[in-house]
Design a protein around this motif. Structure first.
Motif, PDB file in Angstrom:
ATOM      1  N   LEU A 201      52.192  56.349  26.341  1.00 41.25           N
ATOM      2  CA  LEU A 201      50.786  56.426  25.970  1.00 41.25           C
ATOM      3  C   LEU A 201      50.309  57.863  26.074  1.00 41.25           C
ATOM      4  O   LEU A 201      50.660  58.574  27.021  1.00 41.25           O
ATOM      5  N   THR A 202      49.524  58.292  25.101  1.00 41.58           N
ATOM      6  CA  THR A 202      48.969  59.640  25.083  1.00 41.58           C
ATOM      7  C   THR A 202      47.455  59.571  25.020  1.00 41.58           C
ATOM      8  O   THR A 202      46.881  58.685  24.383  1.00 41.58           O
ATOM      9  N   GLY A 203      46.811  60.517  25.674  1.00 43.59           N
ATOM     10  CA  GLY A 203      45.352  60.628  25.630  1.00 43.59           C
ATOM     11  C   GLY A 203      44.974  61.997  25.127  1.00 43.59           C
ATOM     12  O   GLY A 203      45.420  63.013  25.669  1.00 43.59           O
ATOM     13  N   SER A 204      44.140  62.063  24.082  1.00 43.87           N
ATOM     14  CA  SER A 204      43.886  63.322  23.393  1.00 43.87           C
ATOM     15  C   SER A 204      42.420  63.707  23.401  1.00 43.87           C
ATOM     16  O   SER A 204      41.525  62.878  23.566  1.00 43.87           O
ATOM     17  N   TRP A 205      42.214  65.015  23.177  1.00 45.05           N
ATOM     18  CA  TRP A 205      40.852  65.513  22.978  1.00 45.05           C
ATOM     19  C   TRP A 205      40.315  65.119  21.602  1.00 45.05           C
ATOM     20  O   TRP A 205      39.162  65.415  21.291  1.00 45.05           O
ATOM     21  N   ASP A 206      41.124  64.439  20.778  1.00 42.08           N
ATOM     22  CA  ASP A 206      40.617  63.944  19.491  1.00 42.08           C
ATOM     23  C   ASP A 206      39.934  62.582  19.637  1.00 42.08           C
ATOM     24  O   ASP A 206      39.674  61.906  18.650  1.00 42.08           O
ATOM     25  N   HIS A 207      39.657  62.175  20.906  1.00 41.11           N
ATOM     26  CA  HIS A 207      38.938  60.934  21.203  1.00 41.11           C
ATOM     27  C   HIS A 207      39.784  59.694  20.903  1.00 41.11           C
ATOM     28  O   HIS A 207      39.234  58.636  20.579  1.00 41.11           O
ATOM     29  N   HIS A 208      41.104  59.790  21.055  1.00 40.74           N
ATOM     30  CA  HIS A 208      41.964  58.637  20.801  1.00 40.74           C
ATOM     31  C   HIS A 208      43.051  58.511  21.875  1.00 40.74           C
ATOM     32  O   HIS A 208      43.509  59.506  22.434  1.00 40.74           O
ATOM     33  N   ILE A 209      43.436  57.253  22.110  1.00 42.24           N
ATOM     34  CA  ILE A 209      44.633  56.925  22.879  1.00 42.24           C
ATOM     35  C   ILE A 209      45.729  56.573  21.877  1.00 42.24           C
ATOM     36  O   ILE A 209      45.498  55.804  20.937  1.00 42.24           O
ATOM     37  N   GLY A 210      46.911  57.132  22.056  1.00 42.31           N
ATOM     38  CA  GLY A 210      48.042  56.812  21.197  1.00 42.31           C
ATOM     39  C   GLY A 210      49.045  55.954  21.945  1.00 42.31           C
ATOM     40  O   GLY A 210      49.279  56.145  23.149  1.00 42.31           O
ATOM     41  N   LEU A 211      49.619  54.991  21.254  1.00 37.28           N
ATOM     42  CA  LEU A 211      50.643  54.112  21.822  1.00 37.28           C
ATOM     43  C   LEU A 211      51.909  54.296  20.993  1.00 37.28           C
ATOM     44  O   LEU A 211      51.868  54.214  19.757  1.00 37.28           O
ATOM     45  N   TRP A 212      53.047  54.543  21.678  1.00 46.06           N
ATOM     46  CA  TRP A 212      54.276  54.929  20.983  1.00 46.06           C
ATOM     47  C   TRP A 212      55.471  54.157  21.522  1.00 46.06           C
ATOM     48  O   TRP A 212      55.542  53.850  22.715  1.00 46.06           O
ATOM     49  N   ASP A 213      56.430  53.868  20.620  1.00 46.33           N
ATOM     50  CA  ASP A 213      57.696  53.252  20.999  1.00 46.33           C
ATOM     51  C   ASP A 213      58.762  54.344  21.000  1.00 46.33           C
ATOM     52  O   ASP A 213      59.198  54.777  19.927  1.00 46.33           O
ATOM     53  N   PRO A 214      59.202  54.820  22.167  1.00 50.50           N
ATOM     54  CA  PRO A 214      60.160  55.923  22.198  1.00 50.50           C
ATOM     55  C   PRO A 214      61.561  55.530  21.737  1.00 50.50           C
ATOM     56  O   PRO A 214      62.388  56.397  21.453  1.00 50.50           O
ATOM     57  N   ARG A 215      61.820  54.211  21.640  1.00 51.86           N
ATOM     58  CA  ARG A 215      63.137  53.777  21.168  1.00 51.86           C
ATOM     59  C   ARG A 215      63.294  53.983  19.680  1.00 51.86           C
ATOM     60  O   ARG A 215      64.384  54.281  19.187  1.00 51.86           O
ATOM     61  N   THR A 216      62.185  53.835  18.961  1.00 51.99           N
ATOM     62  CA  THR A 216      62.229  53.997  17.503  1.00 51.99           C
ATOM     63  C   THR A 216      61.425  55.203  17.028  1.00 51.99           C
ATOM     64  O   THR A 216      61.379  55.484  15.832  1.00 51.99           O
ATOM     65  N   ASN A 217      60.782  55.902  17.973  1.00 53.53           N
ATOM     66  CA  ASN A 217      59.896  57.035  17.661  1.00 53.53           C
ATOM     67  C   ASN A 217      58.775  56.629  16.705  1.00 53.53           C
ATOM     68  O   ASN A 217      58.349  57.398  15.849  1.00 53.53           O
ATOM     69  N   ALA A 218      58.298  55.397  16.868  1.00 52.64           N
ATOM     70  CA  ALA A 218      57.260  54.869  15.980  1.00 52.64           C
ATOM     71  C   ALA A 218      55.914  54.827  16.686  1.00 52.64           C
ATOM     72  O   ALA A 218      55.819  54.585  17.898  1.00 52.64           O
ATOM     73  N   SER A 219      54.851  55.070  15.899  1.00 55.35           N
ATOM     74  CA  SER A 219      53.496  54.898  16.413  1.00 55.35           C
ATOM     75  C   SER A 219      53.139  53.420  16.404  1.00 55.35           C
ATOM     76  O   SER A 219      53.366  52.723  15.411  1.00 55.35           O
ATOM     77  N   LEU A 220      52.580  52.945  17.524  1.00 53.70           N
ATOM     78  CA  LEU A 220      52.159  51.550  17.633  1.00 53.70           C
ATOM     79  C   LEU A 220      50.639  51.422  17.527  1.00 53.70           C
ATOM     80  O   LEU A 220      50.086  50.355  17.784  1.00 53.70           O
ATOM     81  N   GLY A 221      49.993  52.528  17.152  1.00 54.97           N
ATOM     82  CA  GLY A 221      48.554  52.479  16.939  1.00 54.97           C
ATOM     83  C   GLY A 221      47.811  53.541  17.723  1.00 54.97           C
ATOM     84  O   GLY A 221      48.305  54.056  18.730  1.00 54.97           O
ATOM     85  N   LYS A 222      46.626  53.883  17.234  1.00 56.11           N
ATOM     86  CA  LYS A 222      45.723  54.786  17.931  1.00 56.11           C
ATOM     87  C   LYS A 222      44.385  54.098  18.115  1.00 56.11           C
ATOM     88  O   LYS A 222      43.920  53.391  17.212  1.00 56.11           O
ATOM     89  N   TYR A 223      43.787  54.316  19.269  1.00 58.46           N
ATOM     90  CA  TYR A 223      42.611  53.551  19.661  1.00 58.46           C
ATOM     91  C   TYR A 223      41.497  54.499  20.052  1.00 58.46           C
ATOM     92  O   TYR A 223      41.653  55.330  20.949  1.00 58.46           O
ATOM     93  N   ALA A 224      40.356  54.382  19.353  1.00 59.09           N
ATOM     94  CA  ALA A 224      39.249  55.325  19.490  1.00 59.09           C
ATOM     95  C   ALA A 224      38.585  55.215  20.861  1.00 59.09           C
ATOM     96  O   ALA A 224      38.394  54.118  21.403  1.00 59.09           O
ATOM     97  N   GLN A 225      38.228  56.356  21.405  1.00 54.07           N
ATOM     98  CA  GLN A 225      37.464  56.480  22.644  1.00 54.07           C
ATOM     99  C   GLN A 225      36.152  57.193  22.319  1.00 54.07           C
ATOM    100  O   GLN A 225      36.044  57.888  21.307  1.00 54.07           O
TER     101      GLN A 225
END
Length: 335
Positions: free
Chosen positions: A118-142
């Motif tokens: 999980l990543t938290g950014s200054w772009d007002h979003h949380i990112g969810l990632w699958d490191p096994r496939t290097n795929a994004s599982l979605g971004k969620y607005a804050q």
């Protein structure tokens, strides 16, 4: 196991080959008690064996690193000003870009229960990632910039600008379980979850720490409290310092805090007691981490520019041996 090399007895062993600019994050491997990952503003990511005082690997970066984490003993991650989430094999020189945000990424955590990053950014979003496939599982607005976050079990806690806190179940990030306002009156700088999953602790720029619990019942919420810390009285004037770092002991569940005053405290939050204060470090504490068996505490002594540009001691990483009972609560907790 003894640490190699020279040591400053009261502060712990000072690692050789430290970063040359602000240290942003120190994290130990979840599997190997000797492996320490260090991110900094000098555009390098470093991996140390703290037992032998060896710089095992160094990765060159294109921008400052703001946070780091491990998923296993062999795989680690960094985020920073270049807006990218990157993955590294501790035994190889290269990097893999997993994804990116639209602004700097302030924090990164691994969720062992799901294997996700999980990543938290200054772009007002949380990112969810699958490191096994290097795929994004979605971004969620804050509602604002993400300043700090942590995960325990399936529970994620996010601290944003504006003193807002949000609790999520990472299995359903589309819904916020609990939106909260921080118990602290000023900006949250750091937040960490209790290892037992009952709650979290946060620290503010105004030298205070809050202890909060997830259970929404009145009985549980009555247990939350906040207290003053990281303050000094000089010539009858109280000086207040930001709380920059919090780390829980993995065995005893007590926690360490580090502030811009250069002091590290150990706290027993269940019994509302300060257990010990370590001698003052050369400059402010920017990050703290216990290793996986709780036998060592890494302390990043690094000026955090709270007072702007000024001369300051060089950045250092100290590693303290933690005695068997040093972080163990001495008071009996009522059942």
């Amino acid at each position: 196991m003894a640490l190699a090399g020279s040591a400053t007895a009261t502060l712990g062993h000072e690692l050789s080959n430290p970063p040359t600019d602000g240290i942003s994050s120190v994290k130990f491997s979840p599997d190997d008690p000797s492996l320490l990952l260090v991110g900094s503003w000098d555009k390098k990511l470093r991996l140390y064996d703290v037992t032998t005082d060896t710089l095992k690997r160094e990765w060159n970066q294109k921008a400052a690193t703001l946070d780091v984490c491990f998923s296993s003993g062999n795989r680690c991650f960094s985020v920073g000003v270049d807006k990218k989430l990157k993955s590294f094999d501790v035994n190889a020189p290269g990097e893999t870009v997993i994804g990116s945000h639209d602004d700097a990424i302030r924090c990164v955590v691994h969720a062992p229960e799901t294997g996700q990053i999980l990543t938290g950014s200054w772009d007002h979003h949380i990112g969810l990632w699958d490191p096994r496939t290097n795929a994004s599982l979605g971004k969620y607005a804050q509602p604002a910039k993400v300043f700090s976050m942590d995960v325990v079990g399936h529970t994620l806690v996010v601290a944003t600008a504006g003193r807002s806190l949000f609790v999520y179940d990472i299995r359903n990030m589309k819904e916020t379980l609990q939106p909260r306002e921080s118990s602290l009156k000023f900006m949250t700088r750091v937040l960490r979850c209790m290892p037992n999953g009952e709650g979290f602790v946060s620290g503010s720029i105004e030298g205070r720490i809050a202890v909060e619990y997830f259970d929404p019942s009145k009985e549980s919420q009555a247990r939350k409290y906040a207290f003053k810390c990281h303050r000094q009285v000089v010539d009858d004037t109280e000086h207040i310092f930001p709380v920059n770092a919090i780390a829980f002991h993995p065995i005893h569940g007590t926690f360490a805090s580090g502030g811009s005053d250069g002091v590290v405290y150990i706290w027993d939050h269940l019994n509302k007691k300060r257990m010990r204060q370590y001698p003052r470090y050369p400059t402010g504490i920017s990050s703290l981490a216990f290793n996986c068996d709780g036998s060592m505490l890494a302390v990043a002594s690094s000026y955090s520019f709270d007072e702007g540009e000024k001369d300051h001691p060089p950045d250092s990483v100290f590693v303290r041996q933690v005695g068997e009972n040093e972080c163990r609560s001495k008071a009996k907790v009522a059942a």
